[in-house]
Design a protein around this motif. Structure first.
Motif, PDB file in Angstrom:
ATOM      1  N   LEU A  95      -8.161   9.530   1.887  1.00 34.43           N
ATOM      2  CA  LEU A  95      -7.690   8.344   2.607  1.00 34.43           C
ATOM      3  C   LEU A  95      -8.452   8.146   3.917  1.00 34.43           C
ATOM      4  O   LEU A  95      -8.760   7.009   4.289  1.00 34.43           O
ATOM      5  N   HIS A 131      -3.542   3.808  -6.379  1.00 33.29           N
ATOM      6  CA  HIS A 131      -2.418   3.587  -5.457  1.00 33.29           C
ATOM      7  C   HIS A 131      -1.543   2.377  -5.823  1.00 33.29           C
ATOM      8  O   HIS A 131      -0.338   2.401  -5.550  1.00 33.29           O
ATOM      9  N   ASP A 141       0.814  -1.223   0.000  1.00 34.43           N
ATOM     10  CA  ASP A 141       0.000   0.000   0.000  1.00 34.43           C
ATOM     11  C   ASP A 141       0.846   1.270   0.000  1.00 34.43           C
ATOM     12  O   ASP A 141       0.334   2.352   0.314  1.00 34.43           O
ATOM     13  N   GLY A 154       1.797   3.069  -2.274  1.00 37.71           N
ATOM     14  CA  GLY A 154       1.280   4.083  -3.190  1.00 37.71           C
ATOM     15  C   GLY A 154       0.274   5.024  -2.541  1.00 37.71           C
ATOM     16  O   GLY A 154       0.030   6.145  -3.038  1.00 37.71           O
ATOM     17  N   LYS A 155      -0.302   4.605  -1.419  1.00 35.13           N
ATOM     18  CA  LYS A 155      -1.294   5.451  -0.746  1.00 35.13           C
ATOM     19  C   LYS A 155      -0.670   6.706  -0.141  1.00 35.13           C
ATOM     20  O   LYS A 155      -1.398   7.609   0.290  1.00 35.13           O
ATOM     21  N   ILE A 191      -1.928   9.571  -1.894  1.00 38.04           N
ATOM     22  CA  ILE A 191      -3.374   9.830  -1.850  1.00 38.04           C
ATOM     23  C   ILE A 191      -3.654  10.935  -0.814  1.00 38.04           C
ATOM     24  O   ILE A 191      -3.153  10.880   0.314  1.00 38.04           O
TER      25      ILE A 191
END
Length: 423
Positions: free
Chosen positions: A306, A323, A295, A297-298, A301
């Motif tokens: 989120l 993500h 995760d 890539g979050k 965000i």
């Protein structure tokens, strides 16, 4: 017979002949020193013979000629020692000149021909050829000569010897014995000289081979040291990059109190499942690392999306679905992550092909990604979120069973379910 030196580079030949000249020069000098001191005893013996009346200066006789030869031998030894000192080699790496080669060859020729002449003179005294035998053998052992040079020197000295004893020896039986002994001597000393010369060549080749192997081993060791140094640098860089990326993963989870520890728990579930499936140690390590960063890539965000407590709208959902690709991009420059980039990208694919980002289905989805999909879903269900409370593991297993063949790989899902039922 072909010389073994011909099979080797030209530079070896030059080095070999230089070593031969150097060796002959030092050996000849040492032998000349020994002969010079021995000649003192020869002079004493000649003086005793003179006092006993065996020879007189004004009468040519065998003992008088022998005295002359001793004088010549002593003078030559002294002159040779002086020349060898003038042209002495002061260091091992000093360049060999023609003088050094000439002195070594001259000494060999002088000793052989002088010993031949002394034995010719001995026909008048004892009918022996001892001096010729000793001189020939000493030079064969003391100095290294090329086969063509040695056979030439020995052949010429043998001819001189044969002519001399023929003229001076009147006893035919002794003459025949000396003929035979002279022939056997020349054959023996030439073979001895030839054998020692080739042994020297072989010894030289072995020495160069060992030196070459030592250089190769040294170069190989240096390469290993360099590789080891680079490996340490790479491992250090790897550790640093891993620390950085895992720190980012921890920073991501700190943004959302509801998902804190999520990646660690997913990694533990995924590793447990990989062990049950009896995957290799390398695959277990890969799936554990990928789960830790699935995760990542979050981190790109927005917090508003989120941590939104309600349902995401279409626009927000599209951003959230990005993500996995963002995580792949973040990790793409890390060498340690190259093996699990597809896992990060595809951990939200569904077995029926309705997942994202690429809509892969079935076996198209990387096997390890299918493991993480299950581990991610189990932890998501059993963890408290902003929009719902946590559920029990039994509930999560029921949802896993419902999703077999649609969201999850049915085989892997069943293995996971069976492992909890067995426990």
């Amino acid at each position: 017979m072909t010389s073994p030196l011909r099979k080797h580079p030209e530079k070896y030949k030059d080095e070999f002949y230089e070593e031969i000249v150097r060796s002959n020069f030092f050996r000849s000098r040492n032998l000349a020193l020994v002969l010079f001191f021995l000649n003192i005893f020869f002079f004493l013996s000649d003086l005793l013979n003179y006092k006993e009346g065996l020879w007189h200066i004004d009468v040519i006789s065998g003992y008088m000629v022998l005295f002359c030869f001793h004088v010549i031998l002593g003078v030559f030894s002294l002159v040779f020692l002086i020349l060898s000192w003038v042209h002495r080699l002061k260091s091992e790496d000093q360049k060999i000149t023609r003088w050094h080669a000439f002195l070594g060859t001259l000494f060999s020729c002088f000793i052989i021909f002088t010993s031949s002449c002394i034995s010719i003179n001995d026909q008048l005294l004892h009918s022996q050829i001892t001096a010729f035998i000793l001189g020939s053998i000493i030079i064969a052992v003391n100095n290294y000569m090329k086969p063509i040079m040695s056979i030439t020197i020995y052949a010429v000295s043998w001819i001189v010897f044969m002519v001399g004893i023929t003229l001076l020896q009147s006893n035919l039986d002794v003459l025949k014995g000396n003929y035979l002994n002279g022939i056997l001597l020349i054959v023996f000393v030439w073979f001895l000289s030839y054998t020692l010369y080739n042994m020297k060549i072989q010894d030289f080749i072995n020495q160069k081979t060992i030196e070459q192997k030592n250089r190769e081993v040294e170069e190989y060791n240096n390469e290993l040291i360099e590789i080891n140094y680079r490996l340490k640098e790479s491992l250090q860089a790897l550790d640093e990059s891993q620390n950085v990326i895992f720190t980012l993963a921890s920073a991501l989870e700190s943004k959302d109190t509801y998902t804190r520890g999520h990646s660690e728990r997913v990694a533990n579930y995924a590793l447990q499942l990989a062990q049950i499936l009896e995957l290799s140690i390398n695959e277990q390590q890969t799936v554990w690392r990928a789960a830790q960063l699935h995760d990542i890539g979050k981190i790109g965000i927005p917090d508003a999306i989120l941590n939104k407590p309600g349902k995401l709208n279409n626009y927000e959902w599209e951003i959230m679905r990005s993500h996995p690709e963002m995580g792949e991009n973040i990790c793409s420059t890390l060498s340690f992550a190259k093996d699990f980039l597809p896992i990060i990208r595809h951990h939200h694919e569904r077995f029926d092909g309705t997942g994202y980002p690429d809509g892969l289905r079935g076996e198209e989805i990387p096997f390890l990604a299918r493991i993480i999909t299950i581990a991610d879903a189990i932890d998501a269900i059993t963890s408290q979120r902003s929009y719902r409370p946590s559920r029990t593991i039994d509930y999560a297993l029921e949802e896993l069973a419902k999703g077999k063949g649609s969201q999850f790989d049915p085989t892997i899902a069943q293995v996971f379910i069976d492992s909890f039922n067995y426990a």
